[in-house]
Design a protein around this motif. Sequence first.
Motif, PDB file in Angstrom:
ATOM      1  N   PRO A 186       0.806  -1.221   0.000  1.00  0.00           N
ATOM      2  CA  PRO A 186       0.000   0.000   0.000  1.00  0.00           C
ATOM      3  C   PRO A 186       0.842   1.276   0.000  1.00  0.00           C
ATOM      4  N   ASP A 187       1.968   1.260   0.696  1.00  0.00           N
ATOM      5  CA  ASP A 187       2.835   2.437   0.756  1.00  0.00           C
ATOM      6  C   ASP A 187       4.288   2.006   0.540  1.00  0.00           C
ATOM      7  N   PRO A 188       4.777   2.083  -0.704  1.00  0.00           N
ATOM      8  CA  PRO A 188       6.142   1.651  -0.988  1.00  0.00           C
ATOM      9  C   PRO A 188       7.206   2.329  -0.123  1.00  0.00           C
ATOM     10  N   ALA A 189       6.944   3.552   0.332  1.00  0.00           N
ATOM     11  CA  ALA A 189       7.927   4.266   1.153  1.00  0.00           C
ATOM     12  C   ALA A 189       8.103   3.610   2.518  1.00  0.00           C
ATOM     13  N   GLN A 190       7.153   2.795   2.937  1.00  0.00           N
ATOM     14  CA  GLN A 190       7.234   2.162   4.252  1.00  0.00           C
ATOM     15  C   GLN A 190       7.247   0.642   4.161  1.00  0.00           C
ATOM     16  N   ALA A 191       7.697   0.097   3.044  1.00  0.00           N
ATOM     17  CA  ALA A 191       7.612  -1.337   2.812  1.00  0.00           C
ATOM     18  C   ALA A 191       8.920  -2.089   3.035  1.00  0.00           C
ATOM     19  N   ASP A 192       9.990  -1.408   3.388  1.00  0.00           N
ATOM     20  CA  ASP A 192      11.305  -2.054   3.474  1.00  0.00           C
ATOM     21  C   ASP A 192      11.318  -3.287   4.365  1.00  0.00           C
ATOM     22  N   ALA A 193      10.797  -3.185   5.576  1.00  0.00           N
ATOM     23  CA  ALA A 193      10.852  -4.303   6.519  1.00  0.00           C
ATOM     24  C   ALA A 193      10.085  -5.515   5.993  1.00  0.00           C
ATOM     25  N   ALA A 194       8.898  -5.289   5.470  1.00  0.00           N
ATOM     26  CA  ALA A 194       8.085  -6.404   4.959  1.00  0.00           C
ATOM     27  C   ALA A 194       8.772  -7.068   3.769  1.00  0.00           C
ATOM     28  N   LEU A 195       9.348  -6.279   2.878  1.00  0.00           N
ATOM     29  CA  LEU A 195      10.014  -6.848   1.711  1.00  0.00           C
ATOM     30  C   LEU A 195      11.258  -7.629   2.101  1.00  0.00           C
ATOM     31  N   ARG A 196      12.007  -7.133   3.072  1.00  0.00           N
ATOM     32  CA  ARG A 196      13.180  -7.872   3.570  1.00  0.00           C
ATOM     33  C   ARG A 196      12.753  -9.206   4.168  1.00  0.00           C
ATOM     34  N   GLU A 197      11.634  -9.193   4.906  1.00  0.00           N
ATOM     35  CA  GLU A 197      11.123 -10.429   5.507  1.00  0.00           C
ATOM     36  C   GLU A 197      10.732 -11.448   4.434  1.00  0.00           C
ATOM     37  N   PHE A 198      10.018 -11.006   3.390  1.00  0.00           N
ATOM     38  CA  PHE A 198       9.650 -11.914   2.297  1.00  0.00           C
ATOM     39  C   PHE A 198      10.894 -12.495   1.636  1.00  0.00           C
ATOM     40  N   ALA A 199      11.876 -11.644   1.367  1.00  0.00           N
ATOM     41  CA  ALA A 199      13.098 -12.105   0.714  1.00  0.00           C
ATOM     42  C   ALA A 199      13.846 -13.114   1.582  1.00  0.00           C
ATOM     43  N   ALA A 200      13.941 -12.833   2.869  1.00  0.00           N
ATOM     44  CA  ALA A 200      14.654 -13.741   3.775  1.00  0.00           C
ATOM     45  C   ALA A 200      13.901 -15.064   3.932  1.00  0.00           C
ATOM     46  N   ARG A 201      12.594 -15.002   4.044  1.00  0.00           N
ATOM     47  CA  ARG A 201      11.802 -16.209   4.275  1.00  0.00           C
ATOM     48  C   ARG A 201      11.752 -17.112   3.054  1.00  0.00           C
ATOM     49  N   HIS A 202      11.631 -16.523   1.857  1.00  0.00           N
ATOM     50  CA  HIS A 202      11.394 -17.328   0.664  1.00  0.00           C
ATOM     51  C   HIS A 202      12.590 -17.419  -0.273  1.00  0.00           C
ATOM     52  N   GLY A 203      13.528 -16.495  -0.174  1.00  0.00           N
ATOM     53  CA  GLY A 203      14.682 -16.533  -1.065  1.00  0.00           C
ATOM     54  C   GLY A 203      14.285 -16.478  -2.533  1.00  0.00           C
ATOM     55  N   ALA A 204      13.189 -15.801  -2.816  1.00  0.00           N
ATOM     56  CA  ALA A 204      12.648 -15.735  -4.172  1.00  0.00           C
ATOM     57  C   ALA A 204      12.559 -14.280  -4.610  1.00  0.00           C
TER      58      ALA A 204
END
Length: 121
Positions: A54-72
Amino acid sequence: MTKGTKPGERRLLIVETDDLIRALIMRWLSDAGYIVTASGGRPGDIALVIADVPDPAQADAALREFAARHGAPILVTSGRLRRDPVASKAAARRLGVARVLPKPFTCEELLAAVALCLDGS
């Protein structure tokens, strides 16, 4: 996805809070032959995460979590992104994701973005 790999051989994770949009995205991708899920899989089981932000300016933490969890790779969708190819590339770099896709988008735009993410283009 390596060239020649069929869509049905890859699992895509859809992270979308709007039930109607999530159902539509899942239907489009399923109809194209992809395996789709709206719940997390085992590490290494997901080939691509498609995440509404919803707000790309505040998405860093969630995106890092997805990347770390799924490696995709991650394809970000958002209504706050501009429909400009140069701005989209800059936003993807800034967010550290494979691609961004501004909302609203068509089925064809989604399938093209997914294919580019899976092909590593």
